[in-house]
Design an enzyme around this catalytic site. Structure first.
Site, PDB file in Angstrom:
ATOM      1  N   GLY A  36      10.888 -17.556  27.854  1.00  0.00           N
ATOM      2  CA  GLY A  36      11.300 -18.456  26.755  1.00  0.00           C
ATOM      3  C   GLY A  36      10.368 -18.488  25.626  1.00  0.00           C
ATOM      4  O   GLY A  36      10.620 -19.196  24.745  1.00  0.00           O
ATOM      5  N   TYR A  81      10.253 -19.207  46.231  1.00  0.00           N
ATOM      6  CA  TYR A  81      10.894 -19.853  45.033  1.00  0.00           C
ATOM      7  C   TYR A  81      11.420 -21.356  45.145  1.00  0.00           C
ATOM      8  O   TYR A  81      11.747 -21.688  46.314  1.00  0.00           O
ATOM      9  CB  TYR A  81      12.268 -19.119  44.557  1.00  0.00           C
TER      10      TYR A  81
END
Lengths: 300, 300, 300
Positions: free
Chosen positions: C215, C53
């Protein structure tokens, strides 16, 4: 030559010789015998057949060669298959292409294979294709009888997916010992649909048919193949391979599932490519590099 | 009539009568009773229902007929289903089409079925569709309670794929006894996706819905259907069948998985086609001939 | 805050905080610490990481914040992943994007994660993606060693399908404790392909990544999204939610499989939407209403 242990009392040579196209090689019995002896000398002791190869002729051609030197039988593992019925001049009673995994057909097919090979046992018998009309209890009966009669030592399957494998295995008192499936950098289906996972879960080493993708990779001019060929050529140079066939063999050989590629050539020079591939070391990077060109996309 | 043993204490008639369209047949209670009696006389003792059939009306129509001769109840096996909620005038509280496999819904649905049938037990209750919102522990609770109360003898599923079946079974203390799935020469999905393999692995005989493919085969004029119809007609002549419906029934009946076709007709003449099919013998060649026309390709 | 018991000695908070984009939030160590403390105060004790990440930076950013108040370590469950190798300035030796589940890589990755976090144990280590080049025996060796050394308490996987999960599990002496998969009303793949069934069969609560579908649902103007957004808005009003994000969280939270959504936001206001969703009750009708709009078809 590396060997792969399939059961306590059976191992295969890591490279398997395939007799699929034996009938196309125009070889005399003596030439076939020479090929067999060269394979054995190179450590390739496992020979892959099917009743139907060469329109039902290859087993006998091999058997006729073997009859010239019957003592070789004990130095090899004979694999053959049954379960496909071709419409063929050599089987005039076959009206429709079909699968047949009835007890009657399995027993008759094995008896014919034994006659063809002039041997009294098959090392491993495979069901050639999953039969949508299968009676698994009948298959189990046939297998058990053949085992008890000493005609077949062990049993496996070919081209079986997870549900088919689990189903048939559930009817057997002994484990299936292999699944012969199509595996190559060119044909990824069995990597992607869980079939190779199944082999690892079941602790069976798969036999790989068409590890060179039937030669398409050398000839085809479509975009994917051109890119894959170019990548294989690049990696051939990196690892010191003499050709992309070696890299393709190395790609399946380096996989942790103990994949046993079947080399279906009558020329020792071609067979030696596979043997040399045993000494190639593909890095994980190289393996994934090839995979991603073959998938035509990046991994996630 | 052949019978199929589902458990030690339960068997079905090989041909099952389906009441899916009972409400469309415009029959009086007496006529329904007559149909039931003719079925029983022919050996068809298993009747397939669902709460929702006929927009929630078929169970009661059957029950009203049965009430005219309640002693017949003991001569038959009643199968019904729950788990689908239709938006319907007969269920004004249903706002959205949905599945409901909550304990509350299963229990309420069975109680309603018992009332509709005017009986005090269901032989086999099926979950009608795999519910993506399933709480399998709740289903297990409902099943166990219904079994303990004597309201339902055995449980099964319908239209379940492998993952759904294995999942639900893992929560139950007793084996599911059947999977009712769509099976016909016209609709091969469950042959191809491993669902029939699962039934054989689990040793459950599947019930086949739409064994005649909902009649499409008799009417459709698309190329595939025309070819399949022609092949069925050819084989009807070969085996001495009176029509292609018999051949379609024979195609599922001859499969080794003990498929039990559901015949959803109100006319004994149509039902008798299925019964006659029990005496037809399709050869493996004929079975594969039909399969390959249905697949629109040769087997590999 | 609800908690989900994964094993006898490990539970997760029902809402999990995800640090996927930590490096994009431009936060000081003090701000990250504040976020951690606010999460803990709200009952969110489980934090989801991966080695990769933020291009291999997020673990260390989290660890640097945690180092300001090391006593918080005992109040949280740290989840991280390994097995993907990105081509990155931060890993100059990575030449090709690949997966690596070799023992060597797993051990090295965990050691780096421990250093990054400045902790001496990981609560749960996940294999990030199914590795087509996996040697499951090696993975098992690595896991066992990490467990014995006390470096990792429990192990799981991410994005594994049924065949991959069953295969790896078969090599381990202890159960995998979770499968982190993409689950949302917008992305139904794992509902449809049997992966969620597998989780229920294996009694593992899945972690859900992208429960808000990244999203897309808020922005996209394609027809499906517009319809789904409209349905979510309608149901938001019905259940008294402050926004459609709450409804999306509630949609996964209300499912019986104990799905644990990962909330990947640096803003407590956004995280609180997920927490509020725990108090929303979606009816089965509402759940199926959303499902059917998302599927763009009615259920069967």
């Amino acid at each position: 030559m590396q060997r792969v242990e399939l059961t306590e009392d059976l191992s295969f040579s890591r490279i398997i010789h395939g007799l699929w196209r034996l009938s196309e090689w125009n070889m005399t019995n003596e030439e076939v015998l020479e090929l067999i002896e060269e394979c054995l000398k190179a450590g390739i002791t496992t020979f892959d057949h099917a009743d139907i190869y060469g329109n039902y002729t290859c087993e006998k051609m091999f058997g006729d060669a073997l009859a010239l030197k019957p003592e070789l039988r004990e130095q090899m593992e004979l694999v053959t298959k049954c379960g496909i019925k071709l419409v063929s001049d050599n089987r005039p009673d076959h009206r429709v292409k079909s699968y047949d995994t009835s007890k009657e057909h399995i027993l008759a097919s094995v008896n014919q294979s034994l006659t063809n090979f002039q041997t009294d046992y098959i090392d491993v018998l495979l069901i050639h294709r999953p039969d949508p009309y299968m009676n698994p209890a009948e298959v189990a009966e046939a297998f058990t009888q053949l085992k008890n009669e000493g005609k077949v030592r062990h049993f496996g399957v070919s081209n079986f997916k997870r549900s088919q494998y689990k189903m048939l295995q559930s009817y057997l008192d002994f484990p299936l010992v292999t699944n012969q499936i199509e595996l190559s950098a060119y044909q990824l289906e069995n990597f992607e649909d869980g079939t190779l996972d199944l082999c690892q879960e079941e602790r069976i080493a798969p036999m790989a048919w068409s590890p060179l993708a039937g030669g398409e990779i050398f000839k085809s001019e479509d975009e994917k193949t051109i890119k894959l060929r170019s990548k294989l050529e690049e990696i051939a140079i990196e690892v010191g391979a003499q050709g992309i066939d070696e890299v393709l063999y190395a790609w399946v050989l380096s996989h942790p599932a103990h994949i046993m590629p079947i080399v279906g050539s009558g020329k020792m020079s071609r067979i030696e490519s596979a043997i040399r591939a045993l000494n190639l070391t593909l890095s994980r990077d190289q393996w994934f590099d090839i995979l991603q060109v073959a998938m035509e996309r990046e991994i996630a």
